[in-house]
Design a protein around this motif. Sequence first.
Motif, PDB file in Angstrom:
ATOM      1  N   VAL A 231      12.927  -0.264   5.033  1.00 16.45           N
ATOM      2  CA  VAL A 231      13.394  -0.414   3.650  1.00 16.45           C
ATOM      3  C   VAL A 231      13.456   0.940   2.935  1.00 16.45           C
ATOM      4  CG1 VAL A 231      12.693  -2.811   3.341  1.00 16.45           C
ATOM      5  CG2 VAL A 231      11.021  -1.001   2.911  1.00 16.45           C
ATOM      6  N   LEU A 232      12.569   1.853   3.293  1.00 13.56           N
ATOM      7  CA  LEU A 232      12.583   3.178   2.666  1.00 13.56           C
ATOM      8  C   LEU A 232      13.828   3.952   3.078  1.00 13.56           C
ATOM      9  CD1 LEU A 232      11.259   5.383   0.982  1.00 13.56           C
ATOM     10  CD2 LEU A 232       9.886   6.020   2.971  1.00 13.56           C
ATOM     11  N   LEU A 233      14.164   3.892   4.351  1.00 16.38           N
ATOM     12  CA  LEU A 233      15.371   4.561   4.841  1.00 16.38           C
ATOM     13  C   LEU A 233      16.619   3.974   4.186  1.00 16.38           C
ATOM     14  CD1 LEU A 233      16.652   6.609   6.784  1.00 16.38           C
ATOM     15  CD2 LEU A 233      16.675   4.811   8.537  1.00 16.38           C
ATOM     16  N   ALA A 234      16.635   2.657   3.986  1.00 16.97           N
ATOM     17  CA  ALA A 234      17.789   2.000   3.350  1.00 16.97           C
ATOM     18  C   ALA A 234      18.012   2.551   1.942  1.00 16.97           C
ATOM     19  CB  ALA A 234      17.568   0.490   3.302  1.00 16.97           C
ATOM     20  N   VAL A 235      16.929   2.679   1.166  1.00 20.26           N
ATOM     21  CA  VAL A 235      17.056   3.209  -0.201  1.00 20.26           C
ATOM     22  C   VAL A 235      17.471   4.675  -0.169  1.00 20.26           C
ATOM     23  CG1 VAL A 235      15.815   3.724  -2.341  1.00 20.26           C
ATOM     24  CG2 VAL A 235      15.420   1.557  -1.176  1.00 20.26           C
ATOM     25  N   ARG A 236      16.875   5.458   0.726  1.00 22.33           N
ATOM     26  CA  ARG A 236      17.227   6.879   0.822  1.00 22.33           C
ATOM     27  C   ARG A 236      18.706   7.057   1.174  1.00 22.33           C
ATOM     28  NH1 ARG A 236      13.453  10.884   1.162  1.00 22.33           N
ATOM     29  NH2 ARG A 236      14.710  12.055   2.654  1.00 22.33           N
TER      30      ARG A 236
ATOM     31  N   VAL B 225       7.958   1.483  -0.998  1.00 23.83           N
ATOM     32  CA  VAL B 225       6.733   2.287  -0.979  1.00 23.83           C
ATOM     33  C   VAL B 225       6.538   2.957   0.380  1.00 23.83           C
ATOM     34  CG1 VAL B 225       4.221   2.188  -1.249  1.00 23.83           C
ATOM     35  CG2 VAL B 225       5.689   0.803  -2.711  1.00 23.83           C
ATOM     36  N   GLY B 226       7.001   2.313   1.440  1.00 22.57           N
ATOM     37  CA  GLY B 226       6.904   2.861   2.790  1.00 22.57           C
ATOM     38  C   GLY B 226       7.977   2.243   3.659  1.00 22.57           C
ATOM     39  N   PRO B 227       8.071   2.643   4.917  1.00 19.81           N
ATOM     40  CA  PRO B 227       9.123   2.109   5.802  1.00 19.81           C
ATOM     41  C   PRO B 227       9.122   0.593   5.906  1.00 19.81           C
ATOM     42  CG  PRO B 227       8.093   4.020   6.808  1.00 19.81           C
ATOM     43  CD  PRO B 227       7.280   3.694   5.586  1.00 19.81           C
ATOM     44  N   HIS B 228       7.923  -0.035   5.866  1.00 18.39           N
ATOM     45  CA  HIS B 228       7.875  -1.496   6.021  1.00 18.39           C
ATOM     46  C   HIS B 228       7.306  -2.194   4.782  1.00 18.39           C
ATOM     47  CE1 HIS B 228       3.695  -0.399   7.157  1.00 18.39           C
ATOM     48  NE2 HIS B 228       3.405  -1.544   6.577  1.00 18.39           N
ATOM     49  N   LEU B 229       7.074  -1.457   3.695  1.00 13.73           N
ATOM     50  CA  LEU B 229       6.399  -2.026   2.522  1.00 13.73           C
ATOM     51  C   LEU B 229       7.222  -1.819   1.258  1.00 13.73           C
ATOM     52  CD1 LEU B 229       3.820  -3.334   1.301  1.00 13.73           C
ATOM     53  CD2 LEU B 229       2.901  -1.012   1.046  1.00 13.73           C
ATOM     54  N   PHE B 230       7.443  -2.923   0.516  1.00 13.36           N
ATOM     55  CA  PHE B 230       8.162  -2.812  -0.758  1.00 13.36           C
ATOM     56  C   PHE B 230       7.477  -3.654  -1.832  1.00 13.36           C
ATOM     57  CE2 PHE B 230      10.052  -6.503   1.276  1.00 13.36           C
ATOM     58  CZ  PHE B 230      10.268  -7.407   0.239  1.00 13.36           C
TER      59      PHE B 230
ATOM     60  N   SER C   9      -2.796  17.310 -12.836  1.00 13.04           N
ATOM     61  CA  SER C   9      -3.074  16.051 -13.541  1.00 13.04           C
ATOM     62  C   SER C   9      -2.544  14.848 -12.786  1.00 13.04           C
ATOM     63  CB  SER C   9      -2.449  16.081 -14.941  1.00 13.04           C
ATOM     64  OG  SER C   9      -1.044  16.244 -14.844  1.00 13.04           O
ATOM     65  N   GLU C  10      -1.605  15.087 -11.851  1.00 13.95           N
ATOM     66  CA  GLU C  10      -1.010  14.002 -11.068  1.00 13.95           C
ATOM     67  C   GLU C  10      -0.594  14.549  -9.715  1.00 13.95           C
ATOM     68  OE1 GLU C  10       1.941  10.713 -12.581  1.00 13.95           O
ATOM     69  OE2 GLU C  10       3.145  12.330 -11.730  1.00 13.95           O
ATOM     70  N   VAL C  11      -0.766  13.735  -8.669  1.00 11.39           N
ATOM     71  CA  VAL C  11      -0.342  14.164  -7.334  1.00 11.39           C
ATOM     72  C   VAL C  11       0.554  13.107  -6.704  1.00 11.39           C
ATOM     73  CG1 VAL C  11      -2.330  15.636  -6.867  1.00 11.39           C
ATOM     74  CG2 VAL C  11      -2.446  13.209  -6.261  1.00 11.39           C
ATOM     75  N   LEU C  12       1.436  13.578  -5.828  1.00  7.40           N
ATOM     76  CA  LEU C  12       2.353  12.700  -5.105  1.00  7.40           C
ATOM     77  C   LEU C  12       1.739  12.349  -3.754  1.00  7.40           C
ATOM     78  CD1 LEU C  12       5.270  11.446  -4.835  1.00  7.40           C
ATOM     79  CD2 LEU C  12       5.915  13.595  -3.731  1.00  7.40           C
ATOM     80  N   LEU C  13       1.693  11.055  -3.452  1.00  4.24           N
ATOM     81  CA  LEU C  13       1.218  10.590  -2.140  1.00  4.24           C
ATOM     82  C   LEU C  13       2.371   9.873  -1.452  1.00  4.24           C
ATOM     83  CD1 LEU C  13      -2.427   9.173  -2.384  1.00  4.24           C
ATOM     84  CD2 LEU C  13      -1.641  11.238  -1.242  1.00  4.24           C
ATOM     85  N   SER C  14       3.146  10.619  -0.696  1.00  2.00           N
ATOM     86  CA  SER C  14       4.306  10.040  -0.023  1.00  2.00           C
ATOM     87  C   SER C  14       4.320  10.487   1.426  1.00  2.00           C
ATOM     88  CB  SER C  14       5.597  10.497  -0.711  1.00  2.00           C
ATOM     89  OG  SER C  14       6.721  10.221   0.098  1.00  2.00           O
ATOM     90  N   ALA C  15       4.421   9.523   2.332  1.00  3.50           N
ATOM     91  CA  ALA C  15       4.465   9.845   3.756  1.00  3.50           C
ATOM     92  C   ALA C  15       5.715  10.645   4.104  1.00  3.50           C
ATOM     93  CB  ALA C  15       4.409   8.559   4.586  1.00  3.50           C
ATOM     94  N   GLU C  16       6.758  10.522   3.283  1.00  3.70           N
ATOM     95  CA  GLU C  16       7.995  11.272   3.524  1.00  3.70           C
ATOM     96  C   GLU C  16       7.823  12.750   3.192  1.00  3.70           C
ATOM     97  OE1 GLU C  16      11.306  10.321   4.542  1.00  3.70           O
ATOM     98  OE2 GLU C  16      10.153   8.638   5.323  1.00  3.70           O
ATOM     99  N   GLN C  17       7.008  13.052   2.191  1.00  2.75           N
ATOM    100  CA  GLN C  17       6.875  14.423   1.701  1.00  2.75           C
ATOM    101  C   GLN C  17       5.601  15.111   2.166  1.00  2.75           C
ATOM    102  OE1 GLN C  17       9.619  15.006   0.120  1.00  2.75           O
ATOM    103  NE2 GLN C  17      10.184  12.858  -0.129  1.00  2.75           N
ATOM    104  N   ASP C  18       4.644  14.366   2.683  1.00  4.14           N
ATOM    105  CA  ASP C  18       3.311  14.896   2.960  1.00  4.14           C
ATOM    106  C   ASP C  18       2.906  14.522   4.391  1.00  4.14           C
ATOM    107  OD1 ASP C  18       0.550  15.355   3.134  1.00  4.14           O
ATOM    108  OD2 ASP C  18       0.207  14.850   1.021  1.00  4.14           O
ATOM    109  N   GLU C  19       2.977  15.518   5.283  1.00  2.75           N
ATOM    110  CA  GLU C  19       2.712  15.259   6.698  1.00  2.75           C
ATOM    111  C   GLU C  19       1.272  14.812   6.927  1.00  2.75           C
ATOM    112  OE1 GLU C  19       2.968  17.551  11.040  1.00  2.75           O
ATOM    113  OE2 GLU C  19       3.495  18.616   9.186  1.00  2.75           O
ATOM    114  N   PHE C  20       0.319  15.424   6.218  1.00  2.03           N
ATOM    115  CA  PHE C  20      -1.086  15.050   6.393  1.00  2.03           C
ATOM    116  C   PHE C  20      -1.307  13.593   5.994  1.00  2.03           C
ATOM    117  CE2 PHE C  20      -5.398  14.433   4.835  1.00  2.03           C
ATOM    118  CZ  PHE C  20      -6.157  14.961   5.872  1.00  2.03           C
TER     119      PHE C  20
END
Length: 579
Positions: free
Chosen positions: A3-8, A133-138, A261-272
């Motif tokens: 689902v993430l790839l579809a939106v991208r 939110v992720g490849p299999h989660l919306f 003050s805010e951080v991004l937690l995205s598997a697409e942008q953050d390899e760790f």
Amino acid sequence: MNVLLAVRMYVSKMIQDSGPGMKVLLMDRETIGVVSVAYAQSEILQKEVYLFEQIDKAGHGPIMKHLKCVVFLRPSQENIQLLASELKSPRYGVYYIYFSGIISKASIKVLAESDEQEVVREIQEFYADFFAVGPHLFSLNLEKPIHGMEWDPNSLQRSVQGVVSVLLSLKKNPIIRFQSFSSLARRLAENIRDTILKESSLFHFHRGESVPLLLILDRRCDPITPLLNQWTYQAMVHELLTIKNNRVSLVGVPSAPKDMSEVLLSAEQDEFYANNMYLNFGDIGQTIKSLMDEFQAKAKSHQKVESIADMKAFVENYPQFKKMSGAVTKHVTLVGELSRLVTQHNLLEVSEVEQELACQEEHSQSLTKIRRLLATDQIRDLDAARLVFLYAIRYNKHLSKDIAGLVELLRNRGTPIKLIECVENILRYVSPVETAGSSIFTTKDVTKITDKIFKGLKGVENVFTQHSPVLKEIIDNMVKGRLSEEAYPIVGGESTSGSRIQDVVIFIIGGVTHEESFAVHQFCRTNTGIRIALGGTLIHSSQSFISDVEAAVKHLPAGNAKYPHNSAPSGSGRHSKLT
């Protein structure tokens, strides 16, 4: 089934189709979230998008005819009117308009009549009406969609639109099944089926040997999972700090740098994060240490700038070094704060009792432990209340139950009245599941410790997770063809006999959890022939779930834990040009 790839792909295509040149991206409150979950702002900037505007705040901004305007909106009446006003007095050179869902002919007519200066180049439907939110989660980011155990009408409509959008983006025309005990699930299933029939020209996808399945579940089939403390990285961050649209606020976190003050937690942008989001808390301690060691080694190499070649290497590697520095700071801050909260709120001991309640039949032992914890000031009121909720669900029918005594202990410790009242709310919430005979507890013996006991991070060595969400059992039965048509009827009388299960969309009314997302991730890794997209009205923490329960049982008869159920009434895009 990504689902993430579809939106991208949708976002990339809408920007690409507008051609080369400087662009502005005009969105609404929801589509801003849809795009920001799928793309980082830096990625969008690389696609020649230099300005972002929200349509209800655009107002009387400057006229910039040299910019192309890419419009991405939900097809709501409010947005149609705002866009019509924009087109009557256009501020940009040309407009490429994309709607996240199905738009009516009447709305297209309104826009066509407003486009007096003929600035609109095209209108398309790009089905990205959900938060990937992720490849299999919306998620649909819907809070409190149920009131008095009936659908809020706007939330029902939004859920229909969101699930239909997921199906269109994945190009699936599924058989629809739902949990029979839930009138909410029946109503959503029938409304989705009606929409698919009405828009049959869009659902022309060939089914083949394996027929796609849409399975609609009701959160009441498993109220335990959202109430438990979590011990995997992503789930812990959401439970203790809250993740919203892949962002975590660090306001008030003592160890956070002043400029963070805010951080991004995205598997697409953050390899760790991508590599460690499902690791347990103990393992995260080890991987953080490895990340820091690697960073320190690179930092030392950057200190040696003694020649032209060193300078060149430094300049070339600096962006990657800077990115790694940011990742180290972010994850060290997050893990440090999680560790602080675990210690401060005594969550290890709380979690151990939770697991015992969810997985073991030891009434007397559990009751003694809960009483002891409630008598101390070492745990939060939220955790104290959650222990009572779990006890009430587990032992409501037990002859020696002492729910009243535990509620009195909550009062004695000064627990907020809303949490105390939620004990009865929880019982009324789960009532129809009890009558439907569904098991919401894990039957494992809690003494059979999982293979990987938490280790490596000081203070976590005795914590383990035994609970398994009901969803895991449902998926197992689904794949083995053991979901009975009595418990999971099929809408429209279609038959699943002889069809192979391969692509499944699961939607949970009342919200989904990261523990369930992890269960789906694990299942798909070990069953490579099955692809599952999991979604819900919201991604829950325990606090958001408690708020949903409070709204769901509001206006039901007071003190009545039994209430009626089953009482409710029964292409990549479509394209059109304005003329």
